[in-house]
Design an enzyme around this catalytic site. Sequence first.
Site, PDB file in Angstrom:
ATOM      1  N   ARG A 113     -86.604  14.932 -27.159  1.00  0.00           N
ATOM      2  CA  ARG A 113     -87.125  13.569 -27.028  1.00  0.00           C
ATOM      3  C   ARG A 113     -88.155  13.451 -25.902  1.00  0.00           C
ATOM      4  NH1 ARG A 113     -84.251   9.158 -29.229  1.00  0.00           N
ATOM      5  NH2 ARG A 113     -82.737   9.929 -30.724  1.00  0.00           N
ATOM      6  N   TYR A 221     -78.868  21.986 -33.534  1.00  0.00           N
ATOM      7  CA  TYR A 221     -80.153  22.568 -33.937  1.00  0.00           C
ATOM      8  C   TYR A 221     -80.945  22.956 -32.685  1.00  0.00           C
ATOM      9  CZ  TYR A 221     -81.513  17.604 -33.320  1.00  0.00           C
ATOM     10  OH  TYR A 221     -81.677  16.345 -32.843  1.00  0.00           O
ATOM     11  N   ASP A 298     -85.852  -0.133 -32.836  1.00  0.00           N
ATOM     12  CA  ASP A 298     -84.464  -0.575 -32.678  1.00  0.00           C
ATOM     13  C   ASP A 298     -84.345  -2.069 -32.393  1.00  0.00           C
ATOM     14  OD1 ASP A 298     -83.416   1.887 -33.189  1.00  0.00           O
ATOM     15  OD2 ASP A 298     -82.893   2.356 -31.113  1.00  0.00           O
TER      16      ASP A 298
END
Lengths: 403, 403
Positions: A113, A221, A298
């Site tokens: 991120r 991952y 969001d």
Amino acid sequence: MSDGTSSAGREIVVVGGGIGGLTTALALARQGRSVRVLERADGFTEVGAGLQLAPNATSLLRDLGVLDAVLDAGVVPARMVIADARTGEGLVSADLGDRFVKTFGAPYVVVHRHDLLDILLRACRAADVALETGKDVVGCVTIGTEARLTCADGSEYAAHAAIAADGLRSSVRQALHGSGEPVASGYVAYRGALPIEQVERPHDLDTVISWVGPGLHLVQYPIRRGDLYNQVAVFKSPSFASGNPDWGGPEELDAAFADMCPAVRVALPSLQRSFRWPTYDREPVDRWVDGRTALLGDAAHPMLQYLAQGACQAIEDAATLARSFAIHDAAGADDGGVGRALAAYEKVRVPRTARVQRSARVWGDIWHIDGTGALLRNELFRGMTDDDYSYADWLWGWQPPTG
Amino acid sequence: MSDGTSSAGREIVVVGGGIGGLTTALALARQGRSVRVLERADGFTEVGAGLQLAPNATSLLRDLGVLDAVLDAGVVPARMVIADARTGEGLVSADLGDRFVKTFGAPYVVVHRHDLLDILLRACRAADVALETGKDVVGCVTIGTEARLTCADGSEYAAHAAIAADGLRSSVRQALHGSGEPVASGYVAYRGALPIEQVERPHDLDTVISWVGPGLHLVQYPIRRGDLYNQVAVFKSPSFASGNPDWGGPEELDAAFADMCPAVRVALPSLQRSFRWPTYDREPVDRWVDGRTALLGDAAHPMLQYLAQGACQAIEDAATLARSFAIHDAAGADDGGVGRALAAYEKVRVPRTARVQRSARVWGDIWHIDGTGALLRNELFRGMTDDDYSYADWLWGWQPPTG
């Protein structure tokens, strides 16, 4: 008014400098618009580590000219696997290689991120986006043809339009929809990214693997060019339902995963036990626009993480909003174009994101189902082939309308 | 001792003259053995109407020489369909035609219970089976090489072996395994066979159709050469869990089916509302044999009806028992052959029927699942082709061991 007035209200102000906000700012700035980002925190940062970018998002990042940098910072996994967390059985695998890219026209990428935010930040700076931190927007009203924003530090801004990308507990959304609390799922996430050489079971490191079990899952991952291994363990807190305010503690984590297979349990010690993230979403709402203000990301449509679409949907929002502005407000004149642009954006994005919000809940239920339902899920998954992407066409094949 | 002593203990006595008991008597009599059936009731009769005979049973009925009569009295349906009771959507269809018969070597037949019992009764009479009614066996012990049976009317019988085919509440089983009650499922069945010309939606009358929904199902198929339409509606009683002794009443039937599709609801008025059948099974047990006595059919392995295998498993029992006698007790001498025959029968049948009992519960759960589980079931079923019988190979392809 403070510095904001200097731009004479011709700016678009984006509230919130996360992935959604910065992508929006970049997309609008690419059209030559004057854009300002107001970030509440003292710096531009993201919580958490790994992030999945499906082709519905990567194709839009490519349009914005940042996909190469994302590919350089992230990993294109070879495949996506769902496995039974209890038995260890691999249930279904989707090839993310050439066939996938040919189908969807863009790759699946997993990235840190922070790395994605840094890429967006650099691109915003290069595109002359005004970036301000420590700006906690506490008021946002439309007066005439201007959005007027007030910050906690007393500064004020006038804007051509205000885009509220201020997250799950958006203050702008609250003004629009009241003070409704987000919906707690009763699930909690623990995260832990570790150097790839410390991974105890170093197989299939080129895979996005989701281990699914009764009331829990574990996703793993690689990120950061494969140097880091991202892990998120999620489970339903047994004490949430009983109203325990301290629900979801690490002892519940241990208990939830105790009966899972060794390949899952081995991940637990590498999770950060001192931090946890209860997960929330909201019911879809139909109204995102109020005067010159619109919700995004969001703030508009918080969703559970089970489709890994939170950031992707914010990126879709950003691209759709920019296209709507290009179509309806090309001149940037006060001829009502902003209103039409925001209305067009809302019309496209509300049904799309409502479907993703609802589907994320269902997908979570499928992952977490127990008993006979788990038997049915496993049998259904076993029957799927690794190049049948038809289930995800609606999700990964989406493109903003062009007209 | 009474009339039973006249046969000097060389007979095999079958306790219970239902489908399992009569098939057993017939199979043993076909070997030239002396067989007597003791039926509690005053006549040979069966409760209920329709009965499904899968190829694992019809192949054995063919070996006994009664399949042609069964085919003549019953119906060979064209297909078996599972549909969603709520939406009406057909989910999966299995062809029961030539491909089916080629796969399993025998047909799927649906027949009236009375008709099958009559056929077995006639065949037993022709094979010189002694058939007695009003004989309620209340005691069964092994003394030396004889089973000694005592009836409520004071009559006594001595037998080479006693086969207890006396149903769910078998008194012989009780002597072997104690007075454990059967397990109530909380589901209740309502039945109603009606003349085919009165069927309100006369389509697909050549089909065994199971409408499956949340906590309920409805099964329909033709019987009696297609003259009668057999219907069974089953649902989970909401008041069962609360301990209501009168659970499962017709008002609960109406409420359970109120939200189902019209094609399902139209069947309700033709059900007999004054009779209902709570459904029961038991946990599998390992021990069926005690001395010269063995359990058979529901007395050994009562099962829920969801695989439609109650009668089929009793028929498998009968054929296996007869083969075991043929192998181990060919001479009918008291050289221990009966013990070996009963042991061989038990060894084959216990794991087989335990699997069917357990699978019937799971299959019921699959039919009755709600929510996300129902989504998964429907999607799984939609993906199945009408000539893929592999799921049922273990069930419909079974044959008793020959050696």
